[in-house]
Design a protein around this motif. Structure first.
Motif, PDB file in Angstrom:
ATOM      1  N   HIS A  96      42.955 -33.662 -67.423  1.00  0.00           N
ATOM      2  CA  HIS A  96      42.657 -32.462 -66.303  1.00  0.00           C
ATOM      3  C   HIS A  96      41.713 -33.174 -65.441  1.00  0.00           C
ATOM      4  N   LYS A  97      41.102 -32.122 -64.355  1.00  0.00           N
ATOM      5  CA  LYS A  97      40.218 -32.543 -63.315  1.00  0.00           C
ATOM      6  C   LYS A  97      38.887 -32.651 -63.832  1.00  0.00           C
ATOM      7  N   PHE A  98      38.032 -33.522 -63.706  1.00  0.00           N
ATOM      8  CA  PHE A  98      36.843 -33.414 -64.240  1.00  0.00           C
ATOM      9  C   PHE A  98      35.807 -32.624 -63.178  1.00  0.00           C
ATOM     10  N   PHE A  99      34.888 -31.942 -64.059  1.00  0.00           N
ATOM     11  CA  PHE A  99      33.977 -31.309 -63.160  1.00  0.00           C
ATOM     12  C   PHE A  99      32.953 -31.954 -62.861  1.00  0.00           C
ATOM     13  N   GLY A 100      31.761 -31.445 -61.935  1.00  0.00           N
ATOM     14  CA  GLY A 100      30.679 -32.184 -61.373  1.00  0.00           C
ATOM     15  C   GLY A 100      30.870 -32.191 -59.860  1.00  0.00           C
ATOM     16  N   SER A 101      29.953 -33.218 -59.566  1.00  0.00           N
ATOM     17  CA  SER A 101      30.362 -33.171 -57.822  1.00  0.00           C
ATOM     18  C   SER A 101      30.943 -34.685 -57.760  1.00  0.00           C
ATOM     19  N   LYS A 102      31.033 -34.963 -56.372  1.00  0.00           N
ATOM     20  CA  LYS A 102      31.571 -36.130 -55.883  1.00  0.00           C
ATOM     21  C   LYS A 102      31.266 -37.526 -56.726  1.00  0.00           C
ATOM     22  N   GLU A 103      29.605 -37.595 -56.880  1.00  0.00           N
ATOM     23  CA  GLU A 103      29.014 -38.754 -57.577  1.00  0.00           C
ATOM     24  C   GLU A 103      29.441 -38.876 -58.793  1.00  0.00           C
ATOM     25  N   HIS A 104      29.838 -37.885 -59.553  1.00  0.00           N
ATOM     26  CA  HIS A 104      30.357 -37.750 -60.922  1.00  0.00           C
ATOM     27  C   HIS A 104      31.801 -37.812 -61.038  1.00  0.00           C
ATOM     28  N   MET A 105      32.461 -38.197 -59.890  1.00  0.00           N
ATOM     29  CA  MET A 105      34.028 -38.321 -59.939  1.00  0.00           C
ATOM     30  C   MET A 105      34.674 -37.068 -60.191  1.00  0.00           C
ATOM     31  N   ALA A 106      34.054 -35.859 -59.746  1.00  0.00           N
ATOM     32  CA  ALA A 106      34.539 -34.653 -60.070  1.00  0.00           C
ATOM     33  C   ALA A 106      36.143 -34.668 -59.433  1.00  0.00           C
ATOM     34  N   LYS A 107      36.580 -33.672 -59.593  1.00  0.00           N
ATOM     35  CA  LYS A 107      38.269 -33.295 -59.433  1.00  0.00           C
ATOM     36  C   LYS A 107      39.077 -34.600 -59.584  1.00  0.00           C
ATOM     37  N   ILE A 108      38.608 -35.545 -60.168  1.00  0.00           N
ATOM     38  CA  ILE A 108      39.718 -36.624 -60.347  1.00  0.00           C
ATOM     39  C   ILE A 108      39.934 -36.447 -61.823  1.00  0.00           C
ATOM     40  N   ARG A 109      41.232 -36.531 -62.183  1.00  0.00           N
ATOM     41  CA  ARG A 109      41.614 -36.557 -63.651  1.00  0.00           C
ATOM     42  C   ARG A 109      41.020 -37.744 -64.484  1.00  0.00           C
ATOM     43  N   GLY A 110      40.969 -37.492 -65.941  1.00  0.00           N
ATOM     44  CA  GLY A 110      40.142 -38.404 -66.677  1.00  0.00           C
ATOM     45  C   GLY A 110      40.860 -39.606 -66.886  1.00  0.00           C
ATOM     46  N   ARG A 163      41.716 -20.956 -43.051  1.00  0.00           N
ATOM     47  CA  ARG A 163      43.100 -21.350 -42.545  1.00  0.00           C
ATOM     48  C   ARG A 163      44.063 -21.387 -43.394  1.00  0.00           C
ATOM     49  N   ASN A 164      43.984 -21.251 -44.717  1.00  0.00           N
ATOM     50  CA  ASN A 164      44.927 -21.163 -45.680  1.00  0.00           C
ATOM     51  C   ASN A 164      45.692 -22.566 -46.088  1.00  0.00           C
ATOM     52  N   CYS A 165      44.752 -23.632 -45.941  1.00  0.00           N
ATOM     53  CA  CYS A 165      45.284 -24.795 -46.501  1.00  0.00           C
ATOM     54  C   CYS A 165      45.405 -25.179 -47.827  1.00  0.00           C
ATOM     55  N   LYS A 166      44.882 -24.101 -48.552  1.00  0.00           N
ATOM     56  CA  LYS A 166      44.793 -24.033 -50.242  1.00  0.00           C
ATOM     57  C   LYS A 166      44.218 -25.564 -50.828  1.00  0.00           C
ATOM     58  N   MET A 167      43.655 -26.273 -50.135  1.00  0.00           N
ATOM     59  CA  MET A 167      42.746 -27.245 -50.646  1.00  0.00           C
ATOM     60  C   MET A 167      41.953 -26.852 -51.777  1.00  0.00           C
ATOM     61  N   CYS A 168      41.423 -25.758 -51.747  1.00  0.00           N
ATOM     62  CA  CYS A 168      40.402 -25.150 -52.649  1.00  0.00           C
ATOM     63  C   CYS A 168      40.947 -24.670 -53.847  1.00  0.00           C
ATOM     64  N   VAL A 169      42.204 -24.097 -53.897  1.00  0.00           N
ATOM     65  CA  VAL A 169      42.834 -23.993 -54.953  1.00  0.00           C
ATOM     66  C   VAL A 169      43.270 -25.015 -55.452  1.00  0.00           C
ATOM     67  N   ALA A 170      43.984 -25.917 -55.074  1.00  0.00           N
ATOM     68  CA  ALA A 170      44.066 -27.265 -55.588  1.00  0.00           C
ATOM     69  C   ALA A 170      43.071 -28.193 -56.508  1.00  0.00           C
ATOM     70  N   SER A 171      41.773 -28.034 -55.631  1.00  0.00           N
ATOM     71  CA  SER A 171      40.719 -28.823 -55.953  1.00  0.00           C
ATOM     72  C   SER A 171      39.850 -28.331 -57.084  1.00  0.00           C
ATOM     73  N   CYS A 172      39.850 -27.006 -57.212  1.00  0.00           N
ATOM     74  CA  CYS A 172      39.079 -26.564 -58.509  1.00  0.00           C
ATOM     75  C   CYS A 172      39.317 -26.843 -59.750  1.00  0.00           C
ATOM     76  N   PRO A 173      38.455 -27.656 -60.357  1.00  0.00           N
ATOM     77  CA  PRO A 173      38.835 -28.064 -61.956  1.00  0.00           C
ATOM     78  C   PRO A 173      38.976 -27.034 -62.843  1.00  0.00           C
TER      79      PRO A 173
END
Lengths: 107, 528
Positions: B47-61, B431-441
């Motif tokens: 799953h995608k990890f929580f946190g913010s960029k500095e914590h490597m959030a949204k990257i899968r474990g 703009r309906n790019c849907k990035m937020c939908v895919a990014s939310c861990p």
């Protein structure tokens, strides 16, 4: 318990070549380098051993080498943790009875 | 005897991070791990990890695991695998069993990052094959591609139970129910909501009465418990499952530290008494990650770095000023992760009824894993907004902000306090790019268009299952509770590299369903 052929996140599982091994003398297939326990699970084997006193069945519990519930007699070596022992071609895997036998000695 | 400046025990997130940091600070470091693969449990986390960029959030474990290994290799860390550390001896010496021989290594500092092991819970039939740990399920399905069972009952509603429950669905297993003896769901609401909208029922204040079967689990009975944790007669329910998965907590693996003679205390298990750098009562012996107190991988990685900084100072590689500077940087990052509703200080509290922003928390989310529309209305305003826009169903203070970063149009605001509840800025144009939908861990963001003409609305939602729906296909729109709502038609399926295996599926539903429909299932013919 079949193998996963299609997964939404994992593109492919890191697997070795297909090899044959035996479970209580019966030939089965698994992938080289995967834990013996995984190969057994994929072949539907649930019981790895029977306990010494009450002859109760045991199988995989932790799958990472901690609990020792999944020990079997592998290539003649009793109490082998099958979850951290990697499968090799031609391995002889046997159900363990009690502390290390492949059948209960006259109890 | 071989020598390193620092020996690190355990090649999980904490140990690898510690080794990389130590090596960067000039120390010759080695990591020892008893397993044949490094990374600890990271490679099982899909799953995608929580946190913010500095914590490597949204990257899968497992991707984080790969990055750590790569970095460890690049900076020159020695990784010893199939290497069981048998003991720590004074002053800083370890004995290691590698293959069938024993080697002694000495160092100026030792960092213990041995992690944690799963707890278990006894009930009638708990020793039957088919009763497994949640970690075992993850190992089987995510590392080796073998399903742990066909039909599974998950016990434990903390993040481990919720996350593994969802991963079981992704692996193609059936999850019969998720139960917990506690009266409320212990993990993140967003994790629970992912399961609830797949139709998985939650039974809170329930525990297992017995597991039965001939040589393996075939049937499990659960029952409700009262305040005194006694079964309430007549509340029994039976499930025909072949597997019971236990996610009932973790306990630190502090055996080596205890053997070494460290001062310990009890905190959900025996943990070493440490200073802010993770240094134990024995000088030059450090502990980091879950062994020093159960948290999760993101904080373990920072903890590892902090211990390395402490060790580097202890061995004379950096001075006190450098140590404090590094500490300040890392501890701030850690501080951010340790905030919110699920932080250590709020653990076990049931008296929190509002978010930090003063909005009423959803009580249904704690009980059933989903929010009612009434509860959600306190967080999102929707009916008058025209055009596609994000509906953010993230309503608990958890430390996470990839949604804010994902929107290049500035539509989503979290702010400096990363545990704040994200908000959609209605003055900005989506703009309906849907990035937020895919990014939310937490898979908690939906793009809704209330009116696409002819009395229809569209709802876009994240989808991480096989097979993907196809454009034009029809099925059922499901509510947050996973129940069939109405017929839905798939009008778009977007996948791209930036979405990282999360597809965003858009369905057309009757207008009045725009705030109710949140998931989809293809109509399965009756004969299947």
């Amino acid at each position: 318990m079949e193998r996963i052929t299609k997964h939404p996140i994992i593109e492919s599982f890191d697997k070795g070549r297909k090899v044959a091994f035996t479970f209580d003398g019966k030939t089965m297939e698994g992938f080289e380098g995967e834990p013996v326990a995984a190969a057994l699970k994929a072949n539907g084997v649930m019981i790895h051993r029977y306990t010494e006193k009450r002859h109760e069945p045991r199988g995989i519990f932790c799958a990472i080498g901690r609990c020792t519930d999944c020990v079997m007699v592998v290539d003649g070596v009793p109490n082998t943790r099958t979850c951290v022992t990697l499968l090799k071609e031609g391995m002889d895997v046997r159900t363990q009875y009690g502390k290390g036998g492949t059948e209960y000695e006259k109890i | 005897m071989r020598r390193y400046d620092v020996c690190i025990i355990g090649a999980g997130p904490a140990g690898l991070s510690a080794a990389i940091e130590a090596q960067k600070l000039g120390m010759k470091s080695a990591v020892f791990d008893e397993n044949h693969r490094p990374g600890g449990q990271l490679f099982k986390q899909i799953h995608k990890f929580f946190g913010s960029k500095e914590h490597m959030a949204k990257i899968r474990g497992f991707e984080i695991g790969k990055e750590l290994l790569e970095e460890a290799k690049n900076v020159g860390v020695d990784v010893h695998l199939d290497a069981v550390v048998m003991g720590i001896y004074e002053p800083h010496r370890i004995t290691v069993r590698e293959d069938d021989s024993i080697t002694s290594y000495s160092a100026d500092s030792i960092i213990v990052s041995t992690g944690a092991s799963e707890k278990t819970i006894p009930f009638e039939g708990w020793t039957l094959p088919g009763v497994i740990g949640a970690g075992a399920a993850q190992t089987m399905m995510n590392l080796y591609g073998v399903r742990p069972g066909k039909k599974i009952l998950m016990m434990g509603s903390g993040n481990v139970g919720l996350v593994v429950g969802f991963q079981l669905l992704q692996a193609g297993c059936e999850v019969a129910a998720l139960i917990d003896a506690a009266p409320r769901i212990g993990g993140y609401g967003v994790h629970a909501a992912k399961l609830a909208r797949c139709g998985i029922p939650f039974y809170l204040s329930h525990t297992v009465v017995k597991a039965e079967g001939n040589g393996k689990v075939e049937k499990v009975t659960i029952a409700e418990i009262d305040k005194n944790w006694e079964f309430i007669p007549g509340t029994e329910k039976t499930f025909d499952v072949d597997t019971v998965c236990l996610a009932v907590g973790l306990t630190p693996m502090s055996q080596l530290l205890r053997m070494a003679g460290c001062k310990t205390k009890y905190a959900g298990g025996t943990v070493p008494v440490c200073d802010k750098f993770g240094e134990t009562s024995i000088k030059g012996l450090f502990a980091s990650g879950d062994v020093s107190g159960i948290e999760e991988a993101s904080s373990a990685m920072i903890g590892g770095k902090i211990s390395a900084v402490g060790a580097a100072f202890r061995c004379g590689f950096i001075n006190e000023k450098e140590r404090e500077q590094k500490y300040d940087e890392y501890s701030l990052s850690l501080f951010k992760l340790r905030k919110g509703l699920f932080s250590k200080e709020n653990k076990g509290r049931t008296d929190i009824t509002k978010t930090d922003e003063g909005i009423d928390l959803s009580m249904t989310l704690f009980k059933k894993g989903y929010m009612t529309e009434e509860e959600l209305k306190k967080f999102v305003r929707n009916s008058e907004i025209k055009g596609p826009h994000p509906v953010i169903e993230c309503t608990q203070n958890i430390p996470c902000n990839p949604c804010e970063d994902s929107c290049s149009f500035g539509c989503i605001h979290v702010g400096n306090e990363i545990s704040a509840v994200p908000k959609f800025d209605e003055n900005k144009k989506c703009r309906n790019c849907k990035m937020c939908v895919a990014s939310c861990p937490g898979q908690a963001i939906f793009i809704v268009d209330n009116d696409i003409g002819d009395g229809y609305a569209s709802v876009s939602f994240p989808y991480e299952f096989c097979p993907l729906p196809e454009i034009g296909e029809k099925g059922f729109a499901l509510g947050r509770d996973g129940k069939d709502l109405c017929v839905a038609e798939i009008i778009d399926v977007t996948t791209n590299k930036a979405f990282d295996s999360t597809a965003v599926v858009t369905m057309k539903v009757p207008k009045e369903m725009s705030m109710t429909a949140r998931f989809y299932r293809k109509e399965v013919p009756v004969n299947e």
